[in-house]
Scaffold this active site. Structure first.
Site, PDB file in Angstrom:
ATOM      1  N   HIS A 117       7.452  19.929  17.195  1.00 32.66           N
ATOM      2  CA  HIS A 117       6.853  19.662  18.510  1.00 32.66           C
ATOM      3  C   HIS A 117       6.499  21.016  19.135  1.00 32.66           C
ATOM      4  O   HIS A 117       7.376  21.756  19.572  1.00 32.66           O
ATOM      5  CB  HIS A 117       7.901  18.900  19.347  1.00 32.66           C
ATOM      6  CG  HIS A 117       7.515  18.626  20.755  1.00 32.66           C
ATOM      7  ND1 HIS A 117       8.425  18.151  21.689  1.00 32.66           N
ATOM      8  CD2 HIS A 117       6.341  18.756  21.425  1.00 32.66           C
ATOM      9  CE1 HIS A 117       7.818  17.989  22.855  1.00 32.66           C
ATOM     10  NE2 HIS A 117       6.568  18.367  22.725  1.00 32.66           N
ATOM     11  N   ASP A 130      11.870  21.753  18.280  1.00 26.65           N
ATOM     12  CA  ASP A 130      11.163  22.068  19.521  1.00 26.65           C
ATOM     13  C   ASP A 130      10.803  23.551  19.565  1.00 26.65           C
ATOM     14  O   ASP A 130      11.687  24.409  19.619  1.00 26.65           O
ATOM     15  CB  ASP A 130      12.046  21.721  20.725  1.00 26.65           C
ATOM     16  CG  ASP A 130      12.174  20.215  20.906  1.00 26.65           C
ATOM     17  OD1 ASP A 130      11.128  19.562  21.066  1.00 26.65           O
ATOM     18  OD2 ASP A 130      13.308  19.705  20.864  1.00 26.65           O
ATOM     19  N   GLY A 139      18.304  14.644  21.575  1.00 29.35           N
ATOM     20  CA  GLY A 139      19.026  15.900  21.401  1.00 29.35           C
ATOM     21  C   GLY A 139      20.454  15.766  21.871  1.00 29.35           C
ATOM     22  O   GLY A 139      21.377  15.592  21.072  1.00 29.35           O
ATOM     23  N   SER A 140      20.641  15.809  23.184  1.00 26.97           N
ATOM     24  CA  SER A 140      22.003  15.822  23.720  1.00 26.97           C
ATOM     25  C   SER A 140      22.772  14.550  23.361  1.00 26.97           C
ATOM     26  O   SER A 140      23.983  14.608  23.133  1.00 26.97           O
ATOM     27  CB  SER A 140      21.978  16.031  25.235  1.00 26.97           C
ATOM     28  OG  SER A 140      21.024  15.197  25.845  1.00 26.97           O
ATOM     29  N   ASP A 176      10.414  11.003  23.604  1.00 25.97           N
ATOM     30  CA  ASP A 176      11.240  12.222  23.603  1.00 25.97           C
ATOM     31  C   ASP A 176      11.639  12.579  25.030  1.00 25.97           C
ATOM     32  O   ASP A 176      10.783  12.802  25.878  1.00 25.97           O
ATOM     33  CB  ASP A 176      10.402  13.361  22.983  1.00 25.97           C
ATOM     34  CG  ASP A 176      11.133  14.692  22.888  1.00 25.97           C
ATOM     35  OD1 ASP A 176      12.337  14.763  23.175  1.00 25.97           O
ATOM     36  OD2 ASP A 176      10.452  15.677  22.503  1.00 25.97           O
ATOM     37  N   GLY A 177      12.949  12.650  25.257  1.00 22.28           N
ATOM     38  CA  GLY A 177      13.466  13.109  26.543  1.00 22.28           C
ATOM     39  C   GLY A 177      14.393  12.104  27.198  1.00 22.28           C
ATOM     40  O   GLY A 177      13.974  11.013  27.553  1.00 22.28           O
ATOM     41  N   GLY A 178      15.673  12.455  27.288  1.00 19.40           N
ATOM     42  CA  GLY A 178      16.638  11.587  27.962  1.00 19.40           C
ATOM     43  C   GLY A 178      16.917  10.295  27.222  1.00 19.40           C
ATOM     44  O   GLY A 178      17.328   9.305  27.827  1.00 19.40           O
ATOM     45  N   HIS A 204      13.784  16.840  14.389  1.00 16.36           N
ATOM     46  CA  HIS A 204      12.837  17.213  15.440  1.00 16.36           C
ATOM     47  C   HIS A 204      13.081  18.667  15.844  1.00 16.36           C
ATOM     48  O   HIS A 204      14.198  19.052  16.185  1.00 16.36           O
ATOM     49  CB  HIS A 204      13.023  16.285  16.643  1.00 16.36           C
ATOM     50  CG  HIS A 204      12.025  16.485  17.739  1.00 16.36           C
ATOM     51  ND1 HIS A 204      10.761  15.929  17.721  1.00 16.36           N
ATOM     52  CD2 HIS A 204      12.099  17.174  18.900  1.00 16.36           C
ATOM     53  CE1 HIS A 204      10.105  16.259  18.831  1.00 16.36           C
ATOM     54  NE2 HIS A 204      10.900  17.027  19.565  1.00 16.36           N
ATOM     55  N   SER A 210      16.947  16.046  17.872  1.00 15.09           N
ATOM     56  CA  SER A 210      16.350  17.325  18.253  1.00 15.09           C
ATOM     57  C   SER A 210      17.385  18.425  18.104  1.00 15.09           C
ATOM     58  O   SER A 210      18.408  18.434  18.798  1.00 15.09           O
ATOM     59  CB  SER A 210      15.881  17.281  19.704  1.00 15.09           C
ATOM     60  OG  SER A 210      15.658  18.615  20.148  1.00 15.09           O
ATOM     61  N   GLY A 223      10.538  21.345  28.055  1.00 12.85           N
ATOM     62  CA  GLY A 223      11.103  22.669  28.303  1.00 12.85           C
ATOM     63  C   GLY A 223      12.597  22.766  28.056  1.00 12.85           C
ATOM     64  O   GLY A 223      13.077  23.807  27.616  1.00 12.85           O
ATOM     65  N   PHE A 224      13.318  21.697  28.319  1.00  9.75           N
ATOM     66  CA  PHE A 224      14.775  21.771  28.198  1.00  9.75           C
ATOM     67  C   PHE A 224      15.360  20.454  27.709  1.00  9.75           C
ATOM     68  O   PHE A 224      14.808  19.389  28.007  1.00  9.75           O
ATOM     69  CB  PHE A 224      15.399  22.117  29.565  1.00  9.75           C
ATOM     70  CG  PHE A 224      14.944  23.448  30.087  1.00  9.75           C
ATOM     71  CD1 PHE A 224      15.591  24.623  29.708  1.00  9.75           C
ATOM     72  CD2 PHE A 224      13.834  23.533  30.918  1.00  9.75           C
ATOM     73  CE1 PHE A 224      15.136  25.857  30.165  1.00  9.75           C
ATOM     74  CE2 PHE A 224      13.376  24.768  31.378  1.00  9.75           C
ATOM     75  CZ  PHE A 224      14.029  25.931  30.996  1.00  9.75           C
ATOM     76  N   GLY A 225      16.474  20.555  26.994  1.00 12.47           N
ATOM     77  CA  GLY A 225      17.220  19.356  26.616  1.00 12.47           C
ATOM     78  C   GLY A 225      18.108  18.922  27.776  1.00 12.47           C
ATOM     79  O   GLY A 225      18.264  19.645  28.771  1.00 12.47           O
ATOM     80  N   GLY A 226      18.663  17.731  27.646  1.00 13.89           N
ATOM     81  CA  GLY A 226      19.676  17.289  28.602  1.00 13.89           C
ATOM     82  C   GLY A 226      19.177  16.835  29.966  1.00 13.89           C
ATOM     83  O   GLY A 226      19.957  16.726  30.903  1.00 13.89           O
ATOM     84  N   MET A 271       5.330  23.307  21.892  1.00 13.22           N
ATOM     85  CA  MET A 271       5.126  23.448  23.339  1.00 13.22           C
ATOM     86  C   MET A 271       4.675  24.889  23.569  1.00 13.22           C
ATOM     87  O   MET A 271       5.405  25.720  24.111  1.00 13.22           O
ATOM     88  CB  MET A 271       6.429  23.124  24.080  1.00 13.22           C
ATOM     89  CG  MET A 271       6.742  21.631  24.075  1.00 13.22           C
ATOM     90  SD  MET A 271       8.478  21.273  24.437  1.00 13.22           S
ATOM     91  CE  MET A 271       9.122  21.332  22.760  1.00 13.22           C
ATOM     92  N   MET A 331       6.324  11.926  26.323  1.00 13.29           N
ATOM     93  CA  MET A 331       7.403  12.727  26.911  1.00 13.29           C
ATOM     94  C   MET A 331       7.986  11.971  28.098  1.00 13.29           C
ATOM     95  O   MET A 331       7.269  11.637  29.047  1.00 13.29           O
ATOM     96  CB  MET A 331       6.868  14.084  27.391  1.00 13.29           C
ATOM     97  CG  MET A 331       6.461  15.047  26.290  1.00 13.29           C
ATOM     98  SD  MET A 331       7.759  15.393  25.083  1.00 13.29           S
ATOM     99  CE  MET A 331       9.071  16.082  26.106  1.00 13.29           C
ATOM    100  N   MET A 359       9.001  26.476  21.641  1.00 13.83           N
ATOM    101  CA  MET A 359       8.587  26.802  23.018  1.00 13.83           C
ATOM    102  C   MET A 359       8.276  28.288  23.122  1.00 13.83           C
ATOM    103  O   MET A 359       8.993  29.114  22.557  1.00 13.83           O
ATOM    104  CB  MET A 359       9.706  26.457  23.997  1.00 13.83           C
ATOM    105  CG  MET A 359      10.200  25.026  23.881  1.00 13.83           C
ATOM    106  SD  MET A 359      11.365  24.630  25.182  1.00 13.83           S
ATOM    107  CE  MET A 359      12.013  23.049  24.578  1.00 13.83           C
TER     108      MET A 359
END
Ligand code: DX5
Ligand code: ZN
Length: 213
Positions: free
Chosen positions: A66, A35, A195-196, A175-177, A33, A8, A142-145, A68, A137, A37
């Site tokens: 993606h 994002d 992402g992170s 997607d996420g963490g 990817h 991401s 809304g946010f990375g990390g 959002m 999800m 928003m």
């Protein structure tokens, strides 16, 4: 089977996106990817159509976009024309998810559906025949990390059952963490967004760890 990895770019250096895309491409990424928003569907604002268009010019990898955003049906045509290969919408963001997914396919892109953590997975099941991708999800969008939400993992199992039993042609993406540990927990998925984890360390080793999760 080896997983697909979609870094991401939300966690990339936004002042050097071309360089970052080349770096993840050389490091073995499968998709990029992106994002999007709007500050309404989610509290954050990121990038839009002109940036997708510019990314398309410098990316040899498919763009996995993606959305959002509220009322994605107003924008899917522009996002496909800008070069989205996969275009994913949130079920909560539109009154006509089925029509919007059909429209994405008619425009020539792959259609994806996704859902917020608090949305029951049963809501997306009837839409799967219209989808090439379903995105689970594992953080609040809304946010990375953010930290991985373990309670979302049963959704992946439920989707896998549905896709197998109905013999559907739909990839499961998460997607996420996502990192070395959480990817193992999601081993029923086909595609990992990260992402992170990817941009925070050596790109090549992060990507190969995820591919072999
Ligand atoms: C969150 C985005 C994610 C985000 C993932 O709303 O959909 O794609 O960039 O970031 P990490 O991998 O850091 O959780
Ligand atoms: Zn995303």
């Amino acid at each position: 089977m080896s997983k697909l990895v979609a870094p991401s770019i939300l966690s990339a250096d936004f002042a050097n996106l071309e360089k970052e895309i080349k770096a993840i491409t050389e490091a073995g990424a499968d998709w990029v990817h992106v994002d999007v928003m709007d500050g309404r569907f989610v509290p954050n604002i990121t990038i839009g159509i002109p940036v997708v268009k510019s990314l398309k010019k410098v990316s040899s990898l498919p763009l996995d976009v993606h959305l959002m955003i509220e009322e994605p049906e107003r924008y899917v045509e522009d996002f496909v024309k800008a070069g989205s290969d996969y275009l994913t919408i949130h079920i909560e963001s539109t009154k006509d998810a089925a029509g919007t997914l059909r429209k994405i396919r008619e425009l020539g892109a792959k259609a994806g559906i996704t859902l917020r953590p608090r949305t029951p997975v049963e809501q997306v099941l009837p839409l799967l025949p219209l989808c090439d991708l379903v995105l689970v999800m594992t953080v609040e969008p809304g946010f990375g990390g953010q930290s991985f939400m373990h309670d979302q993992v049963p959704k992946i199992t439920r989707l896998r059952e549905e896709i197998s039993s109905k013999n559907l042609n739909c990839l499961i993406e998460v997607d996420g963490g996502i990192n070395a540990e959480t990817a193992k927990i999601c081993r029923e998925a086909d595609v990992f967004v990260a992402g992170s984890y990817v941009f925070g360390k050596d790109y090549r080793s992060a990507i190969s760890t995820l591919k072999n999760a």
